[in-house]
Design an enzyme around this catalytic site. Sequence first.
Site, PDB file in Angstrom:
ATOM      1  N   TYR A  53      -8.700   2.309   5.873  1.00 38.83           N
ATOM      2  CA  TYR A  53      -7.733   3.351   5.512  1.00 38.83           C
ATOM      3  C   TYR A  53      -7.844   4.576   6.431  1.00 38.83           C
ATOM      4  O   TYR A  53      -6.844   5.240   6.692  1.00 38.83           O
ATOM      5  CB  TYR A  53      -7.863   3.729   4.030  1.00 38.83           C
ATOM      6  N   HIS A 106       2.262   4.091  -5.273  1.00 39.94           N
ATOM      7  CA  HIS A 106       0.980   3.490  -4.890  1.00 39.94           C
ATOM      8  C   HIS A 106       0.081   4.466  -4.129  1.00 39.94           C
ATOM      9  O   HIS A 106      -0.808   4.045  -3.391  1.00 39.94           O
ATOM     10  CB  HIS A 106       1.221   2.223  -4.054  1.00 39.94           C
ATOM     11  N   CYS A 114     -11.217  12.049  -5.888  1.00 43.63           N
ATOM     12  CA  CYS A 114     -12.606  11.996  -6.361  1.00 43.63           C
ATOM     13  C   CYS A 114     -12.682  10.988  -7.504  1.00 43.63           C
ATOM     14  O   CYS A 114     -11.946  11.102  -8.492  1.00 43.63           O
ATOM     15  CB  CYS A 114     -13.041  13.381  -6.852  1.00 43.63           C
ATOM     16  N   CYS A 117     -14.153  13.018 -10.924  1.00 47.46           N
ATOM     17  CA  CYS A 117     -13.348  13.931 -11.760  1.00 47.46           C
ATOM     18  C   CYS A 117     -11.844  13.692 -11.623  1.00 47.46           C
ATOM     19  O   CYS A 117     -11.051  14.301 -12.336  1.00 47.46           O
ATOM     20  CB  CYS A 117     -13.676  15.382 -11.443  1.00 47.46           C
ATOM     21  N   CYS A 134     -16.401  16.203  -3.185  1.00 46.49           N
ATOM     22  CA  CYS A 134     -15.167  16.636  -3.843  1.00 46.49           C
ATOM     23  C   CYS A 134     -15.135  18.159  -3.885  1.00 46.49           C
ATOM     24  O   CYS A 134     -16.105  18.787  -4.324  1.00 46.49           O
ATOM     25  CB  CYS A 134     -15.128  16.074  -5.263  1.00 46.49           C
ATOM     26  N   CYS A 137     -15.450  19.101  -8.086  1.00 42.49           N
ATOM     27  CA  CYS A 137     -16.676  18.909  -8.885  1.00 42.49           C
ATOM     28  C   CYS A 137     -17.917  18.737  -8.017  1.00 42.49           C
ATOM     29  O   CYS A 137     -19.022  18.603  -8.539  1.00 42.49           O
ATOM     30  CB  CYS A 137     -16.517  17.706  -9.813  1.00 42.49           C
TER      31      CYS A 137
HETATM   32  N1  APR Z   1      15.082  -2.943   6.861  1.00 46.85           N
HETATM   33  C1  APR Z   1      15.201  -3.327   5.579  1.00 46.85           C
HETATM   34  N2  APR Z   1      14.343  -4.178   4.995  1.00 46.85           N
HETATM   35  C2  APR Z   1      13.341  -4.654   5.737  1.00 46.85           C
HETATM   36  C3  APR Z   1      13.160  -4.303   7.096  1.00 46.85           C
HETATM   37  C4  APR Z   1      14.090  -3.404   7.663  1.00 46.85           C
HETATM   38  N3  APR Z   1      14.032  -3.005   8.923  1.00 46.85           N
HETATM   39  N4  APR Z   1      12.072  -4.963   7.558  1.00 46.85           N
HETATM   40  C5  APR Z   1      11.588  -5.687   6.542  1.00 46.85           C
HETATM   41  N5  APR Z   1      12.354  -5.508   5.440  1.00 46.85           N
HETATM   42  C6  APR Z   1      12.187  -6.064   4.100  1.00 46.85           C
HETATM   43  C7  APR Z   1      11.813  -7.511   4.084  1.00 46.85           C
HETATM   44  O1  APR Z   1      13.006  -8.262   3.948  1.00 46.85           O
HETATM   45  C8  APR Z   1      10.922  -7.610   2.847  1.00 46.85           C
HETATM   46  O2  APR Z   1      11.695  -7.980   1.739  1.00 46.85           O
HETATM   47  O3  APR Z   1      11.130  -5.354   3.510  1.00 46.85           O
HETATM   48  C9  APR Z   1      10.452  -6.183   2.580  1.00 46.85           C
HETATM   49  C10 APR Z   1       8.983  -5.935   2.762  1.00 46.85           C
HETATM   50  O4  APR Z   1       8.286  -6.578   1.725  1.00 46.85           O
HETATM   51  P1  APR Z   1       6.704  -6.431   1.568  1.00 46.85           P
HETATM   52  O5  APR Z   1       6.088  -6.584   2.912  1.00 46.85           O
HETATM   53  O6  APR Z   1       6.278  -7.356   0.499  1.00 46.85           O
HETATM   54  O7  APR Z   1       6.470  -4.908   1.138  1.00 46.85           O
HETATM   55  P2  APR Z   1       6.594  -4.251  -0.286  1.00 46.85           P
HETATM   56  O8  APR Z   1       7.620  -4.911  -1.116  1.00 46.85           O
HETATM   57  O9  APR Z   1       6.719  -2.785  -0.055  1.00 46.85           O
HETATM   58  O10 APR Z   1       5.156  -4.536  -0.899  1.00 46.85           O
HETATM   59  C11 APR Z   1       4.909  -4.033  -2.196  1.00 46.85           C
HETATM   60  O11 APR Z   1       2.639  -4.773  -2.160  1.00 46.85           O
HETATM   61  O12 APR Z   1       0.694  -5.041  -0.946  1.00 46.85           O
HETATM   62  C12 APR Z   1       1.339  -4.286  -1.876  1.00 46.85           C
HETATM   63  O13 APR Z   1       0.872  -2.101  -2.526  1.00 46.85           O
HETATM   64  C13 APR Z   1       1.458  -2.837  -1.496  1.00 46.85           C
HETATM   65  O14 APR Z   1       3.261  -1.283  -1.855  1.00 46.85           O
HETATM   66  C14 APR Z   1       2.941  -2.601  -1.439  1.00 46.85           C
HETATM   67  C15 APR Z   1       3.474  -3.651  -2.384  1.00 46.85           C
END
Ligand code: APR
Length: 234
Positions: A53, A106, A114, A117, A134, A137
Amino acid sequence: MRHVVFLSGAGISAESGISTFRDSGGLWDTYDVMEVCSAGAFQRNRHFIMDFYNKRRKDLATVQPNPAHFMIAALQREFPGRVLNLTQNVDDLFEKAGCQHTIHLHGELTKARCERCGFVWHIGYRDIDPEERCPSCKGSSVRHHVVMFHEEAPEYEHLYAAIEGLAHDGMLVVIGTSGFVLPIDEFARMAPHSILNNLEPLPTIDESAFKVRLYEPATSAAPKIAAMVREYLG
Ligand code: APR
């Protein structure tokens, strides 16, 4: 009063250069999403995941919003209090685009939390140091403010309230999400008006629940979506 709820996922930021989760290529060819985005993996390998991250946060510094982010910011300015922006994304592109208020379901990469707390604070693009304390705390269990798999998502209370509020005079606009995590087709059935914009139809979504479906990049769909929203709200 008529209002609009935007709900976005990784696809809205794809054209800004951030990898989506389930499309092939990019970041997820290098990392297994369950190994870096799950609570179990975090317990097993805290240092590795904090480092993951930290890298994602650093990457954000140079990424710019695209016309789809700017479109929502412009609509929020044009129709104060009538355009709610919910996103599953942890990037800060809506903030960079000038959105007045965005609910990050998300969490946010640019914040730390933290574990002792619950205090959340802005850290920008810098690393979270393993020794970090933190500011509230003084505890030493500081982590990224991102919801991982098998963790609670407290912001979902805003999502459920927004979906319930769609019933009479709401429009739901879903952009760039595969529906793996959120049942977006069920949400669409709650709304008198609804728009879906993804690159392609997906078996995970009952797309017939949406009144309008746009299968194209978010940046090219953005002006069409803006026109439909303006007509609805205007
Ligand atoms: N414009 C529009 N749509 C798009 C584009 C674009 N340029 N590029 C990709 N996509 C679409 C794809 O068709 C797909 O359906 O975006 C979607 C991406 O899907 P995911 O990769 O599954 O992402 P998301 O739905 O945000 O994931 C949800 O899963 O891993 C967890 O917490 C994480 O917030 C995330 C959650």
